[in-house]
Design a protein around this motif. Structure first.
Motif, PDB file in Angstrom:
ATOM      1  N   LEU A  47       0.825  -1.213   0.000  1.00 43.23           N
ATOM      2  CA  LEU A  47       0.000   0.000   0.000  1.00 43.23           C
ATOM      3  C   LEU A  47       0.859   1.263   0.000  1.00 43.23           C
ATOM      4  O   LEU A  47       0.499   2.256  -0.625  1.00 43.23           O
ATOM      5  N   THR A  48       2.009   1.238   0.666  1.00 41.34           N
ATOM      6  CA  THR A  48       2.867   2.422   0.725  1.00 41.34           C
ATOM      7  C   THR A  48       3.444   2.777  -0.641  1.00 41.34           C
ATOM      8  O   THR A  48       3.989   3.856  -0.816  1.00 41.34           O
ATOM      9  N   ARG A  49       3.292   1.895  -1.610  1.00 43.08           N
ATOM     10  CA  ARG A  49       3.853   2.101  -2.938  1.00 43.08           C
ATOM     11  C   ARG A  49       2.867   2.771  -3.900  1.00 43.08           C
ATOM     12  O   ARG A  49       3.067   2.747  -5.101  1.00 43.08           O
ATOM     13  N   GLN A  50       1.818   3.347  -3.349  1.00 50.25           N
ATOM     14  CA  GLN A  50       0.897   4.221  -4.091  1.00 50.25           C
ATOM     15  C   GLN A  50       0.081   3.548  -5.203  1.00 50.25           C
ATOM     16  O   GLN A  50       0.191   3.920  -6.370  1.00 50.25           O
ATOM     17  N   PRO A  51      -0.780   2.583  -4.869  1.00 48.12           N
ATOM     18  CA  PRO A  51      -1.645   2.022  -5.908  1.00 48.12           C
ATOM     19  C   PRO A  51      -2.630   3.075  -6.416  1.00 48.12           C
ATOM     20  O   PRO A  51      -2.976   4.008  -5.693  1.00 48.12           O
ATOM     21  N   ALA A  52      -3.069   2.920  -7.654  1.00 46.66           N
ATOM     22  CA  ALA A  52      -4.076   3.823  -8.213  1.00 46.66           C
ATOM     23  C   ALA A  52      -5.441   3.536  -7.591  1.00 46.66           C
ATOM     24  O   ALA A  52      -6.246   4.444  -7.386  1.00 46.66           O
ATOM     25  N   VAL A  53      -5.672   2.264  -7.289  1.00 47.52           N
ATOM     26  CA  VAL A  53      -6.958   1.822  -6.740  1.00 47.52           C
ATOM     27  C   VAL A  53      -6.700   0.743  -5.693  1.00 47.52           C
ATOM     28  O   VAL A  53      -5.819  -0.095  -5.872  1.00 47.52           O
ATOM     29  N   VAL A  54      -7.468   0.784  -4.622  1.00 45.76           N
ATOM     30  CA  VAL A  54      -7.469  -0.297  -3.642  1.00 45.76           C
ATOM     31  C   VAL A  54      -8.851  -0.927  -3.710  1.00 45.76           C
ATOM     32  O   VAL A  54      -9.860  -0.253  -3.536  1.00 45.76           O
ATOM     33  N   ARG A  55      -8.878  -2.227  -3.992  1.00 43.85           N
ATOM     34  CA  ARG A  55     -10.136  -2.951  -4.146  1.00 43.85           C
ATOM     35  C   ARG A  55     -10.187  -4.014  -3.059  1.00 43.85           C
ATOM     36  O   ARG A  55      -9.264  -4.816  -2.927  1.00 43.85           O
ATOM     37  N   GLY A  56     -11.247  -4.020  -2.276  1.00 40.82           N
ATOM     38  CA  GLY A  56     -11.362  -5.038  -1.243  1.00 40.82           C
ATOM     39  C   GLY A  56     -12.715  -4.977  -0.567  1.00 40.82           C
ATOM     40  O   GLY A  56     -13.466  -4.027  -0.753  1.00 40.82           O
ATOM     41  N   ASN A  57     -13.002  -5.992   0.215  1.00 44.62           N
ATOM     42  CA  ASN A  57     -14.248  -5.963   0.974  1.00 44.62           C
ATOM     43  C   ASN A  57     -14.031  -5.119   2.232  1.00 44.62           C
ATOM     44  O   ASN A  57     -12.914  -4.697   2.544  1.00 44.62           O
ATOM     45  N   ALA A  58     -15.086  -4.865   2.956  1.00 43.97           N
ATOM     46  CA  ALA A  58     -15.015  -3.981   4.123  1.00 43.97           C
ATOM     47  C   ALA A  58     -14.001  -4.472   5.154  1.00 43.97           C
ATOM     48  O   ALA A  58     -13.225  -3.685   5.689  1.00 43.97           O
ATOM     49  N   SER A  59     -13.975  -5.761   5.411  1.00 39.15           N
ATOM     50  CA  SER A  59     -13.054  -6.307   6.404  1.00 39.15           C
ATOM     51  C   SER A  59     -11.600  -6.136   5.971  1.00 39.15           C
ATOM     52  O   SER A  59     -10.738  -5.766   6.772  1.00 39.15           O
ATOM     53  N   GLU A  60     -11.314  -6.378   4.700  1.00 42.22           N
ATOM     54  CA  GLU A  60      -9.951  -6.217   4.189  1.00 42.22           C
ATOM     55  C   GLU A  60      -9.498  -4.763   4.257  1.00 42.22           C
ATOM     56  O   GLU A  60      -8.369  -4.476   4.664  1.00 42.22           O
ATOM     57  N   ILE A  61     -10.382  -3.848   3.889  1.00 44.48           N
ATOM     58  CA  ILE A  61     -10.042  -2.427   3.916  1.00 44.48           C
ATOM     59  C   ILE A  61      -9.839  -1.960   5.356  1.00 44.48           C
ATOM     60  O   ILE A  61      -8.913  -1.202   5.650  1.00 44.48           O
ATOM     61  N   MET A  62     -10.678  -2.430   6.254  1.00 44.51           N
ATOM     62  CA  MET A  62     -10.509  -2.072   7.664  1.00 44.51           C
ATOM     63  C   MET A  62      -9.180  -2.593   8.201  1.00 44.51           C
ATOM     64  O   MET A  62      -8.457  -1.876   8.891  1.00 44.51           O
ATOM     65  N   ALA A  63      -8.829  -3.831   7.882  1.00 46.84           N
ATOM     66  CA  ALA A  63      -7.560  -4.402   8.342  1.00 46.84           C
ATOM     67  C   ALA A  63      -6.387  -3.638   7.733  1.00 46.84           C
ATOM     68  O   ALA A  63      -5.403  -3.352   8.415  1.00 46.84           O
ATOM     69  N   LEU A  64      -6.490  -3.289   6.473  1.00 44.50           N
ATOM     70  CA  LEU A  64      -5.434  -2.540   5.798  1.00 44.50           C
ATOM     71  C   LEU A  64      -5.229  -1.175   6.437  1.00 44.50           C
ATOM     72  O   LEU A  64      -4.105  -0.712   6.590  1.00 44.50           O
TER      73      LEU A  64
END
Length: 92
Positions: A47-64
């Motif tokens: 994630l620190t490498r600047q993705p254009a988009v982050v795609r995930g479910n709510a649990s994955e995004i919360m953990a991230l």
């Protein structure tokens, strides 16, 4: 993120570096982020490498994002009301 190994993570970092150097957008899909400490750390590092988009479910995004109580399949319905807050600072 697929099946993780140290070689796979190193390869992912090389691919991301090449995409960034070429000005090509790329997507981070942090599948299973929060399931294990190793997977979560690898996802956060990518994630620190600047993705254009982050795609995930709510649990994955919360953990991230490091949200309290986040983990694999631990998301609560209210979390989907706040996705922009979880990925704030990342251009979409």
């Amino acid at each position: 993120m697929g099946t993780l190994s140290s070689d796979w993570v190193a390869g992912k970092k090389l691919a991301v570096s090449a995409a960034n150097a070429a000005g090509k957008p790329w997507v981070l899909d942090p599948v299973g982020c929060g399931a294990t400490p190793y997977r979560t750390a690898a996802c956060r590092d990518i994630l620190t490498r600047q993705p254009a988009v982050v795609r995930g479910n709510a649990s994955e995004i919360m953990a991230l994002s490091g949200a309290a109580g986040a983990g694999f399949m631990a998301g609560q319905p209210a979390a989907v009301d706040r996705p922009a807050k979880c990925v704030a600072g990342h251009a979409l």
